[in-house]
Motif scaffolding. Sequence first.
Motif, mmCIF file in Angstrom:
data_model
loop_
_atom_site.group_PDB
_atom_site.id
_atom_site.type_symbol
_atom_site.label_atom_id
_atom_site.label_comp_id
_atom_site.label_asym_id
_atom_site.label_seq_id
_atom_site.Cartn_x
_atom_site.Cartn_y
_atom_site.Cartn_z
ATOM 1 N N ILE A 178 43.137 4.113 47.989
ATOM 2 C CA ILE A 178 44.523 3.904 48.406
ATOM 3 C C ILE A 178 45.436 3.809 47.188
ATOM 4 C CG2 ILE A 178 46.090 2.251 49.517
ATOM 5 C CD1 ILE A 178 43.638 1.544 51.352
ATOM 6 N N GLU A 179 45.046 3.006 46.213
ATOM 7 C CA GLU A 179 45.887 2.831 45.024
ATOM 8 C C GLU A 179 46.126 4.155 44.307
ATOM 9 O OE1 GLU A 179 43.773 -0.016 42.744
ATOM 10 O OE2 GLU A 179 44.432 -1.750 43.941
ATOM 11 N N ASP A 180 45.066 4.942 44.118
ATOM 12 C CA ASP A 180 45.211 6.196 43.383
ATOM 13 C C ASP A 180 46.042 7.216 44.159
ATOM 14 O OD1 ASP A 180 43.739 5.117 41.367
ATOM 15 O OD2 ASP A 180 41.872 6.156 41.855
ATOM 16 N N LEU A 181 45.826 7.311 45.469
ATOM 17 C CA LEU A 181 46.587 8.274 46.256
ATOM 18 C C LEU A 181 48.061 7.892 46.341
ATOM 19 C CD1 LEU A 181 44.101 9.107 49.157
ATOM 20 C CD2 LEU A 181 44.780 10.593 47.263
ATOM 21 N N VAL A 239 54.004 2.783 52.640
ATOM 22 C CA VAL A 239 53.123 3.946 52.486
ATOM 23 C C VAL A 239 51.680 3.486 52.334
ATOM 24 C CG1 VAL A 239 52.530 5.897 50.990
ATOM 25 C CG2 VAL A 239 54.932 5.407 51.508
ATOM 26 N N ALA A 240 51.465 2.473 51.476
ATOM 27 C CA ALA A 240 50.105 1.967 51.239
ATOM 28 C C ALA A 240 49.504 1.389 52.518
ATOM 29 C CB ALA A 240 50.121 0.919 50.129
ATOM 30 N N GLU A 241 50.307 0.672 53.294
ATOM 31 C CA GLU A 241 49.805 0.081 54.532
ATOM 32 C C GLU A 241 49.405 1.147 55.549
ATOM 33 O OE1 GLU A 241 52.933 -2.482 55.760
ATOM 34 O OE2 GLU A 241 52.607 -3.926 54.130
ATOM 35 N N GLN A 242 50.209 2.186 55.680
ATOM 36 C CA GLN A 242 49.878 3.254 56.621
ATOM 37 C C GLN A 242 48.674 4.062 56.148
ATOM 38 O OE1 GLN A 242 51.195 2.004 59.125
ATOM 39 N NE2 GLN A 242 52.272 3.770 59.970
ATOM 40 N N LEU A 243 48.563 4.253 54.850
ATOM 41 C CA LEU A 243 47.397 4.961 54.317
ATOM 42 C C LEU A 243 46.134 4.139 54.541
ATOM 43 C CD1 LEU A 243 46.046 7.252 52.827
ATOM 44 C CD2 LEU A 243 46.797 6.239 50.661
ATOM 45 N N ALA A 244 46.219 2.823 54.345
ATOM 46 C CA ALA A 244 45.064 1.960 54.600
ATOM 47 C C ALA A 244 44.661 2.027 56.067
ATOM 48 C CB ALA A 244 45.384 0.520 54.201
ATOM 49 N N ALA A 245 45.641 2.030 56.970
ATOM 50 C CA ALA A 245 45.341 2.117 58.396
ATOM 51 C C ALA A 245 44.690 3.448 58.737
ATOM 52 C CB ALA A 245 46.625 1.933 59.205
ATOM 53 N N ALA A 246 45.201 4.529 58.163
ATOM 54 C CA ALA A 246 44.640 5.854 58.435
ATOM 55 C C ALA A 246 43.218 5.971 57.901
ATOM 56 C CB ALA A 246 45.535 6.938 57.821
ATOM 57 N N LEU A 247 42.976 5.487 56.688
ATOM 58 C CA LEU A 247 41.624 5.535 56.116
ATOM 59 C C LEU A 247 40.652 4.685 56.919
ATOM 60 C CD1 LEU A 247 42.002 5.387 52.218
ATOM 61 C CD2 LEU A 247 40.895 7.182 53.552
ATOM 62 N N GLY A 248 41.110 3.513 57.348
ATOM 63 C CA GLY A 248 40.248 2.658 58.147
ATOM 64 C C GLY A 248 39.856 3.308 59.460
ATOM 65 N N TYR A 249 40.825 3.960 60.108
ATOM 66 C CA TYR A 249 40.521 4.641 61.368
ATOM 67 C C TYR A 249 39.581 5.819 61.115
ATOM 68 C CZ TYR A 249 41.132 6.719 65.981
ATOM 69 O OH TYR A 249 40.901 7.222 67.240
ATOM 70 N N LEU A 269 50.771 9.395 60.771
ATOM 71 C CA LEU A 269 51.354 8.102 61.103
ATOM 72 C C LEU A 269 52.776 8.029 60.552
ATOM 73 C CD1 LEU A 269 48.421 5.651 60.214
ATOM 74 C CD2 LEU A 269 48.940 6.679 62.426
ATOM 75 N N PRO A 270 53.733 7.595 61.361
ATOM 76 C CA PRO A 270 55.088 7.407 60.841
ATOM 77 C C PRO A 270 55.129 6.268 59.841
ATOM 78 C CG PRO A 270 54.915 6.530 63.057
ATOM 79 C CD PRO A 270 53.621 7.235 62.786
ATOM 80 N N VAL A 271 55.910 6.432 58.782
ATOM 81 C CA VAL A 271 56.101 5.379 57.787
ATOM 82 C C VAL A 271 57.360 4.608 58.158
ATOM 83 C CG1 VAL A 271 56.483 4.857 55.353
ATOM 84 C CG2 VAL A 271 54.972 6.752 56.005
#
Length: 374
Positions: free
Chosen positions: A361-364, A274-284, A255-257
């Motif tokens: 998400i927080e740790d990564l 970064v956190a928002e895109q990581l949350a989206a990727a994990l959710g998907y 995902l592009p940041v």
Amino acid sequence: MKVFISSLITGMEAERAAAKHAVELLGHEAITAEEFGARASSPQVACLSGIREADLVVLILGPRYGARQGAGVSATHEEVLEARNRKPLLVYAQSGMDAEPEQAALVQEIGGWESGLFRDVFESAEDLGRKLPSAIYRFGVSHASAPLDPTALRSRALALFPPIERGYYQGGVVLQLALAAGPDTTVLRPAEMEAQSLLDNMHQQALFGRPAIFNRSIGMEASFDGDARVVSQGERRSDGASVSLWPNGDMLISLPVPPAEGSMGFSVVLQENVAEQLAAALGYAAWLLDHIDRTERVTHVVPSVRLVGEHAGAWRTRAEHMASPNGMQVPWRQGEHQEPVLLSQAHQVRQALTMDAQRIIEDLVVLLRRKWVN
């Protein structure tokens, strides 16, 4: 299989006995606090160790919360917190109960978890004794697979990342989430990988999921890259979003940041983006795993993340950037900032993708920041 029985002890003796009988009826070993005997450790340590030793946790919730312990929560609540990101849970709540406020809040907390655990209600100890054997049996059947190899799973997650070629990513910073699924088994047959229904559902969730990971104004493409089914947007060699899915449940999500505004030509990485895109990727990833593996043959995952961007600049929080959009120092790098990061315990139970996503998400993000800044 070892099954830990978690509940209040006083007042729940009949329910605990019914649960123990159900476990042993199927030939499994029940782990109960009543049978720990004399130990050098405290009851808290003994119970939490019992959860770590178990393959499955059965949580029985009645109307009472229990006394708060040193950690600020009841012993049962502490067992829930210990199990929720490490062990599969079967949760049973007594129906029609007039729960204490703290217990009602605990039930609501568990009910708020989106997926990844079995929940049911029971009316009496006898009713619980009738329901538990079939649930434990179904769990055992769905998880009967090859032994889990955490080391191999970790290596497989890192191997999912493609090599970084100079000039490969032209459009800024891209977040890549690699997720290795284990035990290693075939989740999707070749015909299922080629099914139009799989492709349609992947597209639908990417466009309209909450949050969506694809831009609705950009077209999508579908292809195969070796054994992987790929759906993508834009140029995969720039900052387009893409999802790659392998037959064993492994996946790679790119995902592009979004860039920071007003940075005077410097590429600034905002921590919140970064956190928002990581949350989206994990959710998907959690949705896709549930979609392709409803019987939960996959029990564990290893998430690994990296940020790719040759010309990336400083890492900042949104507040820092707003306070001084042009006052920054760009560290000198030789590519080490693009190396993937892993959690300290790389392999997580599958449930953690939804039940403990915020912690992951927080740790990564912290680990990514260390790579980017140092």
